[in-house]
Design a protein around this motif. Structure first.
Motif, mmCIF file in Angstrom:
data_model
loop_
_atom_site.group_PDB
_atom_site.id
_atom_site.type_symbol
_atom_site.label_atom_id
_atom_site.label_comp_id
_atom_site.label_asym_id
_atom_site.label_seq_id
_atom_site.Cartn_x
_atom_site.Cartn_y
_atom_site.Cartn_z
ATOM 1 N N SER A 27 37.460 -25.121 -23.197
ATOM 2 C CA SER A 27 37.280 -24.466 -24.495
ATOM 3 C C SER A 27 35.933 -24.847 -25.103
ATOM 4 O O SER A 27 35.324 -24.041 -25.809
ATOM 5 C CB SER A 27 38.420 -24.809 -25.441
ATOM 6 O OG SER A 27 38.401 -26.183 -25.743
ATOM 7 N N GLU A 71 49.271 -35.639 -15.024
ATOM 8 C CA GLU A 71 49.133 -34.192 -15.180
ATOM 9 C C GLU A 71 48.859 -33.826 -16.634
ATOM 10 O O GLU A 71 47.976 -33.023 -16.928
ATOM 11 C CB GLU A 71 50.393 -33.480 -14.681
ATOM 12 C CG GLU A 71 50.541 -33.502 -13.188
ATOM 13 C CD GLU A 71 51.833 -32.858 -12.714
ATOM 14 O OE1 GLU A 71 52.710 -32.540 -13.570
ATOM 15 O OE2 GLU A 71 51.973 -32.668 -11.503
ATOM 16 N N ARG A 72 49.616 -34.429 -17.539
ATOM 17 C CA ARG A 72 49.436 -34.140 -18.958
ATOM 18 C C ARG A 72 48.024 -34.516 -19.415
ATOM 19 O O ARG A 72 47.333 -33.732 -20.060
ATOM 20 C CB ARG A 72 50.488 -34.911 -19.753
ATOM 21 C CG ARG A 72 50.862 -34.311 -21.048
ATOM 22 C CD ARG A 72 52.067 -34.974 -21.732
ATOM 23 N NE ARG A 72 52.412 -36.316 -21.353
ATOM 24 C CZ ARG A 72 53.420 -36.634 -20.525
ATOM 25 N NH1 ARG A 72 54.167 -35.697 -20.004
ATOM 26 N NH2 ARG A 72 53.687 -37.888 -20.238
ATOM 27 N N ARG A 73 47.574 -35.705 -19.044
ATOM 28 C CA ARG A 73 46.248 -36.166 -19.454
ATOM 29 C C ARG A 73 45.149 -35.298 -18.850
ATOM 30 O O ARG A 73 44.186 -34.950 -19.511
ATOM 31 C CB ARG A 73 46.067 -37.626 -19.033
ATOM 32 C CG ARG A 73 44.766 -38.217 -19.524
ATOM 33 C CD ARG A 73 44.721 -39.689 -19.288
ATOM 34 N NE ARG A 73 45.702 -40.333 -20.165
ATOM 35 C CZ ARG A 73 46.027 -41.605 -20.090
ATOM 36 N NH1 ARG A 73 45.472 -42.377 -19.184
ATOM 37 N NH2 ARG A 73 46.907 -42.128 -20.920
ATOM 38 N N PHE A 92 45.328 -32.070 -17.813
ATOM 39 C CA PHE A 92 45.293 -30.719 -18.361
ATOM 40 C C PHE A 92 44.845 -30.716 -19.822
ATOM 41 O O PHE A 92 44.234 -29.750 -20.275
ATOM 42 C CB PHE A 92 46.623 -30.005 -18.170
ATOM 43 C CG PHE A 92 46.816 -29.527 -16.762
ATOM 44 C CD1 PHE A 92 45.990 -28.547 -16.247
ATOM 45 C CD2 PHE A 92 47.797 -30.062 -15.955
ATOM 46 C CE1 PHE A 92 46.142 -28.095 -14.939
ATOM 47 C CE2 PHE A 92 47.952 -29.626 -14.647
ATOM 48 C CZ PHE A 92 47.122 -28.643 -14.142
ATOM 49 N N GLU A 93 45.137 -31.775 -20.564
ATOM 50 C CA GLU A 93 44.610 -31.861 -21.930
ATOM 51 C C GLU A 93 43.087 -31.934 -21.906
ATOM 52 O O GLU A 93 42.411 -31.232 -22.654
ATOM 53 C CB GLU A 93 45.188 -33.074 -22.654
ATOM 54 C CG GLU A 93 46.613 -32.910 -23.086
ATOM 55 C CD GLU A 93 47.210 -34.197 -23.623
ATOM 56 O OE1 GLU A 93 46.512 -35.246 -23.648
ATOM 57 O OE2 GLU A 93 48.390 -34.169 -24.015
ATOM 58 N N ARG A 94 42.546 -32.796 -21.053
ATOM 59 C CA ARG A 94 41.083 -32.911 -20.948
ATOM 60 C C ARG A 94 40.471 -31.644 -20.383
ATOM 61 O O ARG A 94 39.416 -31.204 -20.817
ATOM 62 C CB ARG A 94 40.699 -34.100 -20.052
ATOM 63 C CG ARG A 94 40.815 -35.400 -20.726
ATOM 64 C CD ARG A 94 40.129 -36.513 -19.998
ATOM 65 N NE ARG A 94 40.099 -36.411 -18.559
ATOM 66 C CZ ARG A 94 40.116 -37.436 -17.742
ATOM 67 N NH1 ARG A 94 40.173 -38.650 -18.222
ATOM 68 N NH2 ARG A 94 40.067 -37.273 -16.451
ATOM 69 N N TRP A 95 41.117 -31.063 -19.383
ATOM 70 C CA TRP A 95 40.561 -29.892 -18.705
ATOM 71 C C TRP A 95 40.508 -28.693 -19.633
ATOM 72 O O TRP A 95 39.511 -27.978 -19.690
ATOM 73 C CB TRP A 95 41.400 -29.594 -17.465
ATOM 74 C CG TRP A 95 40.820 -28.567 -16.564
ATOM 75 C CD1 TRP A 95 39.629 -28.634 -15.896
ATOM 76 C CD2 TRP A 95 41.401 -27.315 -16.221
ATOM 77 N NE1 TRP A 95 39.455 -27.505 -15.153
ATOM 78 C CE2 TRP A 95 40.521 -26.681 -15.326
ATOM 79 C CE3 TRP A 95 42.583 -26.694 -16.561
ATOM 80 C CZ2 TRP A 95 40.791 -25.437 -14.789
ATOM 81 C CZ3 TRP A 95 42.855 -25.462 -16.022
ATOM 82 C CH2 TRP A 95 41.953 -24.842 -15.145
ATOM 83 N N THR A 96 41.591 -28.456 -20.403
ATOM 84 C CA THR A 96 41.572 -27.330 -21.331
ATOM 85 C C THR A 96 40.600 -27.574 -22.470
ATOM 86 O O THR A 96 39.945 -26.636 -22.936
ATOM 87 C CB THR A 96 42.978 -27.048 -21.889
ATOM 88 O OG1 THR A 96 43.496 -28.250 -22.461
ATOM 89 C CG2 THR A 96 43.909 -26.547 -20.810
ATOM 90 N N ALA A 97 40.463 -28.814 -22.937
ATOM 91 C CA ALA A 97 39.480 -29.112 -23.992
ATOM 92 C C ALA A 97 38.065 -28.879 -23.481
ATOM 93 O O ALA A 97 37.221 -28.316 -24.184
ATOM 94 C CB ALA A 97 39.646 -30.548 -24.470
#
Length: 173
Positions: free
Chosen positions: A129, A117-119, A121-126
């Protein structure tokens, strides 16, 4: 390392901002699906798979018994079907979500669900943006976002020293 697929609903009115509804499905062998096949399928609400699994096992057992195959061989075949179900349980869940109008967003490799989940959402938000979707606002009147605002020069023409099937456009053969 486990592989997870990420799925999001495409229901009417739902958008990609409803991240609490995203589903992560771990790919791999599911022991409880192999041990308790129909119960595991029913627990995960895979109703068509439950019906298909029970019908397949009954049909195979009846055909093998009618042919005169020994009981030990029928039990071995049932064990092989259970192992196959354990291997394909994730695929059945993904198939069920795709039938329910869900879309696969990404594939994530991580040690556990929290790290996946962390990985993701980090990629998805980057990624969002980079495309100009900061703060969940989109300027519908602006030109589509581009990766590079500067003008690039055209690629250079190939030289005579290039080796390949088509070294020069329009060149001799």
């Amino acid at each position: 390392m486990p592989v997870y697929t990420v799925h999001a609903p495409l229901a009417a009115g739902a958008d990609l901002r409803s991240t609490d509804r995203f589903v992560f499905i771990r790919d791999g062998f599911h022991l409880w699906a192999a041990v308790l096949g129909a119960v595991w399928l029913a627990w995960h609400r895979l109703w068509l798979a439950v019906i298909g699994y029970i019908a397949l096992v009954i049909l195979i057992d009846l055909v093998l018994a009618k042919v005169g195959v020994a009981g030990g061989a029928i039990a071995t075949i049932d064990l092989l079907i259970a192992i196959l179900l354990g291997l394909e349980a994730s695929s059945l869940k993904r198939w069920s979500y795709s039938r329910g109008h869900w879309r696969q967003l990404d594939v994530v490799v991580a040690d556990d669900l929290d790290a996946a989940e962390r990985r993701f959402f980090e990629r998805w938000t980057a990624r969002r943006s980079d495309l100009g979707y900061d703060n969940n606002t989109v300027d519908r009147g602006a030109a589509p976002p581009t990766r590079d605002n500067g003008q690039r020069p055209p690629p250079p023409l190939p030289h005579a020293s290039i080796i390949g099937l088509f070294p020069e456009p329009g060149g001799g053969r």
